[in-house]
Design a protein around this motif. Structure first.
Motif, PDB file in Angstrom:
ATOM      1  N   ARG A   1       1.181  -1.196   0.217  1.00 52.84           N
ATOM      2  CA  ARG A   1       0.057   0.655  -0.198  1.00 52.84           C
ATOM      3  C   ARG A   1       0.936   1.001   0.308  1.00 52.84           C
ATOM      4  O   ARG A   1       1.960   1.449  -0.135  1.00 52.84           O
ATOM      5  CB  ARG A   1      -0.929  -0.403   0.939  1.00 52.84           C
ATOM      6  CG  ARG A   1      -2.259  -1.205   1.008  1.00 52.84           C
ATOM      7  CD  ARG A   1      -2.864  -1.430   3.017  1.00 52.84           C
ATOM      8  NE  ARG A   1      -3.706  -0.133   3.039  1.00 52.84           N
ATOM      9  CZ  ARG A   1      -4.075   0.043   3.837  1.00 52.84           C
ATOM     10  NH1 ARG A   1      -3.691  -0.598   5.080  1.00 52.84           N
ATOM     11  NH2 ARG A   1      -5.441   0.753   3.993  1.00 52.84           N
TER      12      ARG A   1
ATOM     13  N   GLU B   1      -1.847   5.870   2.802  1.00 51.41           N
ATOM     14  CA  GLU B   1      -3.942   4.875   1.875  1.00 51.41           C
ATOM     15  C   GLU B   1      -3.477   4.610   3.314  1.00 51.41           C
ATOM     16  O   GLU B   1      -4.741   4.373   4.597  1.00 51.41           O
ATOM     17  CB  GLU B   1      -3.358   3.515   1.444  1.00 51.41           C
ATOM     18  CG  GLU B   1      -3.855   4.346  -0.160  1.00 51.41           C
ATOM     19  CD  GLU B   1      -3.099   2.914  -0.664  1.00 51.41           C
ATOM     20  OE1 GLU B   1      -4.343   1.442  -0.098  1.00 51.41           O
ATOM     21  OE2 GLU B   1      -2.722   2.013  -1.863  1.00 51.41           O
TER      22      GLU B   1
ATOM     23  N   ASP C   1     -10.336  -7.580   4.820  1.00 45.07           N
ATOM     24  CA  ASP C   1      -9.985  -6.268   4.965  1.00 45.07           C
ATOM     25  C   ASP C   1     -10.420  -5.182   3.632  1.00 45.07           C
ATOM     26  O   ASP C   1     -10.184  -6.053   2.725  1.00 45.07           O
ATOM     27  CB  ASP C   1      -8.218  -6.682   4.792  1.00 45.07           C
ATOM     28  CG  ASP C   1      -7.225  -5.660   5.048  1.00 45.07           C
ATOM     29  OD1 ASP C   1      -7.028  -5.093   5.894  1.00 45.07           O
ATOM     30  OD2 ASP C   1      -7.504  -4.459   3.461  1.00 45.07           O
TER      31      ASP C   1
ATOM     32  N   THR D   1     -10.194  -1.366   1.515  1.00 46.16           N
ATOM     33  CA  THR D   1      -9.662  -0.081   2.062  1.00 46.16           C
ATOM     34  C   THR D   1     -10.406   1.018   0.383  1.00 46.16           C
ATOM     35  O   THR D   1     -10.271   0.263  -0.580  1.00 46.16           O
ATOM     36  CB  THR D   1      -8.038   0.344   1.603  1.00 46.16           C
ATOM     37  OG1 THR D   1      -7.908  -0.528   2.483  1.00 46.16           O
ATOM     38  CG2 THR D   1      -7.953   1.987   1.840  1.00 46.16           C
TER      39      THR D   1
ATOM     40  N   GLY E   1     -11.305   4.569  -1.279  1.00 47.51           N
ATOM     41  CA  GLY E   1     -10.766   5.413  -1.192  1.00 47.51           C
ATOM     42  C   GLY E   1     -10.847   6.662  -1.862  1.00 47.51           C
ATOM     43  O   GLY E   1     -12.613   5.910  -2.509  1.00 47.51           O
TER      44      GLY E   1
ATOM     45  N   PHE F   1      -9.006   7.759   2.860  1.00 43.46           N
ATOM     46  CA  PHE F   1      -8.800   6.418   2.383  1.00 43.46           C
ATOM     47  C   PHE F   1      -9.510   6.057   3.422  1.00 43.46           C
ATOM     48  O   PHE F   1      -9.189   6.077   4.982  1.00 43.46           O
ATOM     49  CB  PHE F   1      -7.634   5.750   2.532  1.00 43.46           C
ATOM     50  CG  PHE F   1      -6.387   6.754   1.713  1.00 43.46           C
ATOM     51  CD1 PHE F   1      -6.959   5.763   0.124  1.00 43.46           C
ATOM     52  CD2 PHE F   1      -6.574   7.542   0.771  1.00 43.46           C
ATOM     53  CE1 PHE F   1      -6.499   6.201  -0.769  1.00 43.46           C
ATOM     54  CE2 PHE F   1      -5.787   7.702   0.118  1.00 43.46           C
ATOM     55  CZ  PHE F   1      -5.567   7.212  -1.518  1.00 43.46           C
TER      56      PHE F   1
ATOM     57  N   HIS G   1     -10.445   2.053   5.823  1.00 48.24           N
ATOM     58  CA  HIS G   1      -9.678   0.875   5.966  1.00 48.24           C
ATOM     59  C   HIS G   1     -10.274   0.476   6.911  1.00 48.24           C
ATOM     60  O   HIS G   1     -10.716   0.622   8.314  1.00 48.24           O
ATOM     61  CB  HIS G   1      -8.450   0.941   5.925  1.00 48.24           C
ATOM     62  CG  HIS G   1      -7.606  -0.102   6.765  1.00 48.24           C
ATOM     63  ND1 HIS G   1      -7.132  -0.508   7.626  1.00 48.24           N
ATOM     64  CD2 HIS G   1      -8.025  -1.553   5.701  1.00 48.24           C
ATOM     65  CE1 HIS G   1      -6.985  -2.128   6.911  1.00 48.24           C
ATOM     66  NE2 HIS G   1      -7.300  -2.414   5.900  1.00 48.24           N
TER      67      HIS G   1
ATOM     68  N   SER H   1     -10.768  -3.786   8.651  1.00 45.59           N
ATOM     69  CA  SER H   1     -10.267  -5.056   9.031  1.00 45.59           C
ATOM     70  C   SER H   1     -11.812  -5.956   9.859  1.00 45.59           C
ATOM     71  O   SER H   1     -11.843  -5.532  10.798  1.00 45.59           O
ATOM     72  CB  SER H   1      -9.361  -5.430   9.009  1.00 45.59           C
ATOM     73  OG  SER H   1      -8.986  -5.517  10.162  1.00 45.59           O
TER      74      SER H   1
END
Lengths: 1079, 530
Positions: free
Chosen positions: A113, A117, A620, A622, A624, A630, A632, A634
């Motif tokens: 990544r 991010e 998981d 993400t 954007g 971003f 994210h 999980s």
């Protein structure tokens, strides 16, 4: 399948032929700050043929004058260069299009990544920074370079141990060390000691738990991801050879007294004919209070006269030596300069689809203790191959370690350091080297210490030999079904096999030396051996460990207008197996021959196996938005074999967000032209952790040590109440952070704050025995750990013209911890070391973790002054006192690099403070009387400084008159039979040895000369090379009260930090030189 | 190639599914290193637990009490602990037996429940339940005699999820419960003695090799000992006589019937590295390699012991219990509490017979002297004449034991009996001759019990001393056996401690319950003391 494997193997043999042209241009790609740009593509505009620059930006291309070269690459603006002819030291400057936020960071499970991010704290150290001074291991190369990362070298031997902790301590009993991941494979921390640092491409540190939720339970202490080198993609084979030599010199050791010889309280014990105390005159020496064969040094002051040392030999001979300090104390005279030599050779290459990397390394170490040595050999192979949508990649590392070190002495089983500290400073130890031929050096004849052996005998007669073979390997297969949907499968194993053999020689003592010579009250000059003869001792042990992990991962990555989605779902299964066995006997009957089949009687044996497994599934994702926002998240669920069915499944989520405000608000950059990038971030995570050892959920019985008697077996209650109700520990972490790049990233600043609470901690508590058990595994304790981290990297000076460049990096981490709750009404828990022994470190409710609890003097509660009794002697407080935390509250790391043309000077320093260390060695030295401290009052009566006494009215009054009657043996060592004893064991008052552990250390200094340009002109086949002078631990500054040595040392790398004793040989200062050649 | 790749992924999927099969996790719950509760039989626990009880009885917290009662003493040049010297006890003084005995009890408690749980239609384990009850009574007596009130009704509940903070029960209720358990054990043995499906403890019974009649006698003797302990407690006589009457039909241990434990002691370290010597020998005698142990080097003869043998003209037992001072033919000791500046006698060959000598739980000698006292008091039949017979037999047993008749020298029986008979035939020798009032005769029994057995189990004489602590001796001191107090100049108390204090671990781990017992010192008494 066979064809596939064949192809994998064949890749190593691929090499690429070069184009033939007219002018050979050698150059370097630099960015606008003079920093090398690695792996840029350099192509001829006309025919599109080209090369790729190496990792240091260097390239060689053949072209004709008038041609145009196009330099392009990730994160740089395409730039052209017109060839005018051969130019020496050609430098092509390109402009970076992106900031430091667009480099790639490898995060959990190998997911790559961009930093922008990521909503949590990460830090990456490159190969160049690690290998700046050719460290023997990666740990040494990382020290001081990452905020929040604390790497402690806990002892000094040819196989040192390390403790690696991120953001302080979270767990009371469970391991607090960071998870180590090597090329996607979870490995035990000690494996990295056997990894060749030159093979490492980079190390990425995921500091918090939120960074690591995807590694599952094991990652609750943060993760250190080590990525090794792969072949480059430019189609050229590369060979790198390096060689390094380092010398180690014992430098940070306890301070000794130089004024007094041997005496241990003898003679005053003697009752005269009428039962009264009497001093006697030693018949051997005609001295009172001097014992010529004593380990303790409480004798009369040195006077330079010739004194008897030891007792008479069987033939009546006596040894006489000057009664004065030897030129060096025995510790220094005995040790030698250690030497480490290492040679590395690597071979790599590849093209855009395939690459390979092969390296071999050999490290030889000769220790500071004579005869100590170790050797390590590594072989590493990695290979990647792409076939259309399919790719395959493997890594294989094999290492072989062998060490041969001095063991505990065969007579009293003491470590060598302790034996050296029990020799009077008047003993010229080198004169006692020939113990086989010199009867005064022979520990079974006239050796002048009736209690501790001759260290020269010890290193000959007791050897610990260890062989450790390790294999780590992984195979990864990927299928890129479409550009937005990818599947990968990985299987990885780490296997190690340790075989140890410790042997101690047997001995015979003639009756003259084994029978006390009847010197009466002065003790008896007798042999240290308490038995007249003994057979040899053998301890064999083997440990086999294997961890196998399988990962399946599906990746979905697609843009929808302004939105991007990058999602993973996956499954992980691992199995960790370990077997241990040992056999031992003290009845090896053939001198010098140590095989367990050749013993008398029966050997003692033991065997143990553990196996545990975990299944995890995770998702998981993400999101954007326009490349500046971003989100994210999980979630993971684990099932473990360690807990009872019904309690063994646990789910834990993590979320984080990152906002790149410099991209979101473009006007910001215009109004603040110095601001090149900026990001704020926040994260929250929960991580489950199961820290109980395998088989902690059901009760068992054990065989008592004395059973079986012949054919009669027996079993007894294991005395631990195992608990099927145990649940996982849970860590909850919140963190926020800020990243700023200023003046074209010439200044990078990062700040983090984290707050972590770990609950449901599992630990063993004592139970009142009438419950049926002495202890139980329970869920209890909660601990809080919070802190701030600041990192600043500055390039204050770059001058491309003068070739001058200066980089400065600084990082600070501050950590607070607090034990909030333990179990039931318990408010303290004594922490055990790796061997399960209690230590001086405790978890105490309301205190940082851990703290030292120590014996102390009785003190005036109002001002802490020591209270003396009517005789002027201090008294002992019957209760232990808390004497400070044992993990650093503040860690400051400083790195600086100064380059001028081809010279680079690099310095790494750090400062740790806000903690204490309990130097038990201090007490041991005061016991032996060789310590500087025990002689500070000249062994005379003295008034205890800053003391008070209790007057008739029960008030505390400053003591200006009551003098300790005996400032010698009577104060320092309690002996109830010694007439002048203070009644106090001063050397056991541990608070005296708890010292401020603050230390400034210059960890690394290196001066490198890059002679690439010079040599490549002379020898075309050489692409470059460097030569360096390096030093480690060159300087250490500690507070005056620390006269003992390196406060970083510890008894072991368990949670019980803050404790040293005679088992850690002192620290060394290391210096050496390296040569690296690239072909 | 492409199809192969897809096949490969299918294969991986299959592997994944297979590895997640049933039991992938739960199969690993079974500990391969230590056997589980269900793999542990009552027999396997019996051998280890009995061996452990014997070690505790013969060596546990041995030094202080043995020093106090004068059969051993410190040699010069060694530091004696201040509490031992001055009788001022702390919570860490001489009370390790709390944890050792409760741990030992946990094994007997398990054995009793396992005996019930493993019984089937074709084989039953009632003997193990009976032995468990007897040995629990042994252990509880030991605890009460040291500590008075102790946890009992709420003890050992943690395994089944019960309390980990057991309350303390009154010592008297524990005693009475154990006396009743002994009745119950005797009844189980007598009921099942000819039951063909009873599993015999056999070799796992390291005391009686499965001879359950001997166990019944052992239980009855233990019960007699506990009841005699109550002899001086006010208002106890009805209970004592009633309880003794209950088991009149079961014999006590008689001549030659020793409650000795020997699992097969050997002069070696076993495969698990534990010492396999007889614990008494290995503790106070010699190591596996034949070298004196630290304790042997530190401890020697006690002055009262040598004085007693000399005073009673006992030239037979003196050189068995002690050795002459090295290089001489004389037996010397020093008063307790003073560091002698001269050599003193060592522990002798009759006490340290060999590395494989048995451990003593209840000797025939002790049993017979208990019976002598009971008969003299009229609590068992025989009257004074019967008491005299028990007394003579009891003293003879000591001569037999010290001569190694029960170990490796059976041939010495005749000579030892003759020597004892001659010794007993003396007239006018205090503490030997059977004469005078009932009190004088009881004192004689107590003194003989002390000189014969206290070195092996100092609880015997400590109990008698406390039971008879208001008896006045000729020199004005109190208590039987008649031993002098410590000569330490710092001595502040006028008697040997009456109890030991609860261990520090109780104050740490069961604080609220132990606090209810109040602040204690060695002056606090055990419930059965007068």
């Amino acid at each position: 399948m066979r064809k596939f494997l064949f192809l994998l193997g064949a890749i190593c043999l691929i090499s690429t032929t070069l184009l033939a042209q007219t002018v050979s241009l050698k150059g370097k790609v630099l960015d606008d700050q003079g920093q090398a740009v690695p792996f840029a593509s350099v192509k001829q505009k006309q025919n599109k043929r080209g090369v790729i620059a190496d990792e240091n930006g260097y390239f060689t291309i053949k072209a004709e004058a008038g041609e145009t070269l196009v330099i392009s690459g990730v994160g740089i603006k395409s730039t052209t260069y017109k060839v005018t002819g051969a130019v020496p030291d050609l430098a092509i400057t390109v402009v970076r299009t992106s900031t430091s936020l667009s480099e790639v960071v490898v995060t959990a499970l190998g997911i790559k990544r961009q930093p922008k991010e990521i909503g949590y704290a990460t830090s990456t150290v490159t190969s160049k920074d690690i290998n700046n001074g050719s460290p023997v291991d990666i740990q040494t190369g990382l020290a001081g370079k990452v905020a929040g990362l604390q790497i402690n070298t806990v002892n000094n031997s040819v196989n040192p141990d390390y403790r690696i902790v991120l953001r302080g301590e979270r767990h009371i009993t469970a391991d607090n060390q960071a998870l180590i991941v090597l090329d996607g494979v979870i490995v035990t921390a000690d494996i990295i000691s056997s990894l060749n640092p030159q093979d490492v491409d980079n190390v990425t540190v995921l500091k918090g738990a939120s960074a690591s939720a995807l590694y599952g339970s094991e990652a609750s202490n943060g993760v250190m991801i080590i990525t090794t080198k792969r072949g480059s993609a430019d189609g050229k084979p590369r060979i790198t050879f390096s060689t390094a030599v380092q010398a180690q010199h014992l430098s940070y050791y306890p301070k000794f007294q130089k004024g007094f010889g041997g005496y241990g309280g003898e003679a005053s014990i003697w009752y005269g004919a009428n039962g009264q105390f009497e001093w006697g005159v030693d018949p051997l020496t005609n001295q009172t209070n001097y014992v010529p064969f004593e380990n303790e040094s409480y004798g009369p002051a040195f006077n330079g006269q010739s004194y008897v040392v030891g007792g008479p030999l069987a033939n009546g001979d006596l040894l006489k030596l000057p009664y004065s300090a030897a030129s060096k104390p025995p510790l220094l005279a005995f040790t030698q300069t250690g030497l480490t030599t290492q040679n590395n050779l690597s071979y790599s290459g590849g093209d855009s689809k395939n690459n390979y990397f092969i390296s071999v390394q050999d490290v030889n170490t000769k220790g500071v203790i004579p005869n100590d040595q170790s050797r390590r050999d590594n072989v590493r192979v990695s290979n990647t191959r792409t076939f259309g949508k399919f790719w395959a990649q493997y890594d294989l590392n094999f290492s072989e370690n062998t060490s041969n070190t001095a063991g505990n002495d065969p007579i009293s089983n003491n470590p060598i350091f302790w034996n050296l500290l029990n020799l009077p400073v008047s003993l010229p130890i080198k004169q006692f080297k020939d113990w086989q031929t010199n009867p005064f050096a022979n520990p079974f004849e006239g050796w002048p210490n009736s209690y501790y052996t001759n260290p020269y005998y010890q290193i000959a007669a007791s050897r610990d030999v260890l062989k450790l073979d390790r294999v780590t390997g992984d195979l990864n297969l990927g299928l890129d079904i479409t550009p937005w949907l990818k599947i990968t499968y990985g299987i990885a194993a780490t296997i190690d096999w340790e075989v140890g053999k410790n042997t101690q020689a047997g001995y015979n003592v003639s009756s003259y030396y084994s029978t006390p010579s009847g010197l009466g009250p002065w003790g008896s000059f007798a042999n240290i051996a308490s038995v007249p003869s003994k057979n040899g001792t053998i301890l064999d042990y083997t440990q086999y460990r294997r961890r196998v992990q399988q990962d399946v991962k599906v990746n979905f990555n697609k843009s929808f207008g302004d939105f991007t989605v990058n999602a993973y779902v996956g499954n992980t299964i691992w199995d960790r197996y370990q077997s241990n066995s040992s056999d031992a006997s003290s009845q090896a009957f053939i001198p010098g021959f140590y095989n367990i089949s050749y013993i008398l009687g029966v050997p003692s044996v033991s065997q143990g196996f553990t196996d545990n497994r975990l299944i995890g599934v995770f998702g998981d994702v993400t999101f954007g938005y326009k490349g500046f926002l971003f989100l994210h998240g999980s979630v993971r669920n684990d099932w473990t074999s360690l807990l009872a069915a019904g309690k063994n499944s646990y789910l834990y989520p993590a979320v984080d967000a990152s906002f790149v405000f410099t991209d979101a608000i473009p006007s910001l950059k215009q109004s603040l032209p110095w601001l090149s990038s900026g990001k704020i971030r926040a994260a929250y995570s929960a991580t489950g952790d199961v820290s109980v050892p395998p088989y902690s959920i059901s009760n068992t019985f054990t065989v008592p040590g004395n059973f079986p008697y012949g054919s009669l077996p027996g079993l007894q209650n294991s005395n631990t109440l195992n608990n099927p109700l145990l649940v996982p520990e849970k860590s909850y972490e919140k963190e926020v952070g800020l990243n700023l790049g200023l003046w074209h990233d010439r200044i990078n600043f990062e700040a983090d704050y984290y707050y972590d609470v770990t609950k449901n901690q599992t630990f063993q508590v004592g139970l009142a025995q009438e419950t049926g058990y002495g202890g139980a595994e329970v869920n209890g304790g909660a601990m809080l750990s919070s802190g701030e981290e600041f990192t600043l990297n500055i390039t204050p000076l770059v001058s491309a013209k003068s070739g001058f460049r200066w980089d400065v990096g600084a990082n600070i981490s501050i950590n607070q911890s607090k034990v909030q709750y333990l179990y039931g009404g318990t408010n303290q828990y004594q922490i055990k070391d790796n061997s399960g022994n209690n230590t001086t470190s405790y978890a105490v409710v309301g205190q940082p973790y851990p703290v030292i609890e120590a014996a102390d003097f009785l003190r005036d509660p109002a001002n802490g002054k020591v209270i003396v009794d009517a005789q002027g002697n201090p008294e002992e407080n019957p209760n232990l006192v808390i004497a400070g935390r044992t993990t650093p509250k503040y860690i400051l790391g400083l790195t600086t690099s100064l380059s001028y043309k081809h010279f680079t000077l690099t310095l790494v320093a750090d400062y740790r403070a806000g903690y204490q260390v309990g130097e038990a060695i201090g007490g041991s030295l005061d016991f032996t009387g060789t310590s500087w401290r025990s002689a500070t009052a000249g062994r005379q009566p003295f008034i205890f400084p800053n003391s008070e006494y209790v007057n008739g009215a029960g008030k505390y009054v400053p003591n200006t008159s009551l003098s300790i009657p005996d400032g010698n043996y009577g104060l320092w060592v309690y002996n109830p039979n010694y007439a002048y004893s203070s009644g106090l064991n001063a050397y056991t008052i541990h608070t005296n040895y708890v010292v401020n552990a603050a230390a400034w250390k210059l960890r690394t200094a290196s001066l490198t000369y890059d002679f690439s340009r010079f040599i490549s002109r002379k020898a075309k086949f050489v692409r470059g090379g460097t030569i360096s002078l390096v030093g480690y631990n060159l300087l250490m500054f500690v507070p005056k009260q620390n006269v003992y040595g390196d406060p970083e040392f510890n008894a072991d790398n368990s949670n019980a930090s803050g404790y040293t004793d005679q088992n850690q040989f002192p620290a060394t200062r290391n210096f050496g030189a390296n040569l690296t050649l690239n072909f | 190639m492409k199809r192969n790749i897809y096949l490969y992924f299918i294969a991986i999927g299959g592997l994944l599914a297979a590895s997640c099969g049933k039991g992938y996790l739960t199969n690993l719950a079974v500990n391969p290193n230590t056997p589980s509760t269900s793999q542990t039989s009552p027999a396997l626990v019996l051998s280890a637990a009995l061996t452990s009880t014997a070690a505790e009885a013969n060596t546990g917290d041995y030094q202080a009490q043995c020093n106090w009662f004068g059969l051993i003493n410190w040699k010069g040049g060694y530091a004696i602990s201040t509490p031992t010297l001055t009788y001022v006890l702390t919570n860490t003084t001489d009370n390790g037996n709390w944890n050792n005995i409760y741990y030992n009890l946990s094994n007997y408690v398990f054995m009793e429940s396992a005996a019930k749980a493993t019984a089937t239609a074709t084989v039953t384990y009632d003997y193990f339940a009976a032995i468990s009850k007897i040995m629990q009574a042994w252990d509880y007596e030991y605890l009460v005699d040291n500590f008075d009130n102790i946890p009992f009704t709420q003890a050992f509940q943690a395994a089944s999820g019960g309390t980990i903070l057991p309350v303390y029960d009154s010592a008297q209720s524990v005693y009475e419960a154990q006396i009743s358990e002994l009745d119950s054990a005797i009844s189980i043995i007598n009921t099942n003695i000819s039951n063909p499906i009873e599993y015999s403890p056999g070799e796992y019974d390291v005391m009686f090799q499965g001879n359950m009649s001997s166990w019944a006698s052992f239980a009855n003797t233990l019960k007699l000992r506990m009841l005699l302990q109550l002899s001086e407690m006010s208002g106890s006589s009805a209970y004592v006589t009633g309880e003794i009457a209950k088991t009149a039909s079961t014999p006590y241990l008689g001549p030659g019937q020793n409650g000795f434990v020997n699992p097969g002691y050997a002069n070696q370290n076993g495969p698990n590295n534990g010492n396999q010597q007889s614990p008494f020998y290995g503790y106070i005698g010699f190591s596996v390699t034949g070298q004196p142990t630290g304790t042997y080097s530190e401890l020697g003869a006690g002055q009262p012991g040598i004085d007693f043998f000399n005073r009673t003209n006992d030239a037979t037992r003196l050189p068995l219990m002690y050795t002459p001072v090295p290089g001489t033919t004389t037996f010397i000791s020093a008063p307790f509490g003073i560091l002698p500046a001269y050599s003193i006698s060592n522990i002798g060959p009759g006490a340290l017979q060999g590395a494989t000598q048995p451990s003593i739980l209840i000797s025939a000698g002790e049993s017979l002297l208990l019976q002598a006292e009971a008969a003299e008091r009229g609590w068992i039949p025989g009257g004074d004449a019967g008491a005299k017979t028990f007394y003579d037999e009891g003293v003879i047993e000591s001569f037999l034991y010290l001569n190694g008749v029960y170990f490796n020298n059976a041939a010495a029986a005749t000579a030892a009996t003759a020597a004892a008979t001659a010794y007993l035939a003396q007239t006018g020798v205090e503490d030997v001759s059977w004469a005078g009032t009932t009190d004088q005769k009881i004192r004689t029994i107590i003194e003989q019990k002390w000189i014969a057995w206290d070195m092996f189990n100092p609880m015997i004489s400590w109990n008698d001393y406390r039971r008879f602590q208001d008896m006045t001796n000729a020199d004005g001191t109190k208590g039987w056996p008649d031993v002098p107090l410590s000569k330490n100049p710092n001595l502040q108390v006028s008697h040997i401690p009456y109890r030991v204090l609860y261990p520090q671990s109780e104050y740490n781990l069961n604080a609220a319950n132990v606090a209810k017992q109040g602040t204690l010192t060695g002056d606090n008494t055990i419930f059965w003391m007068p």
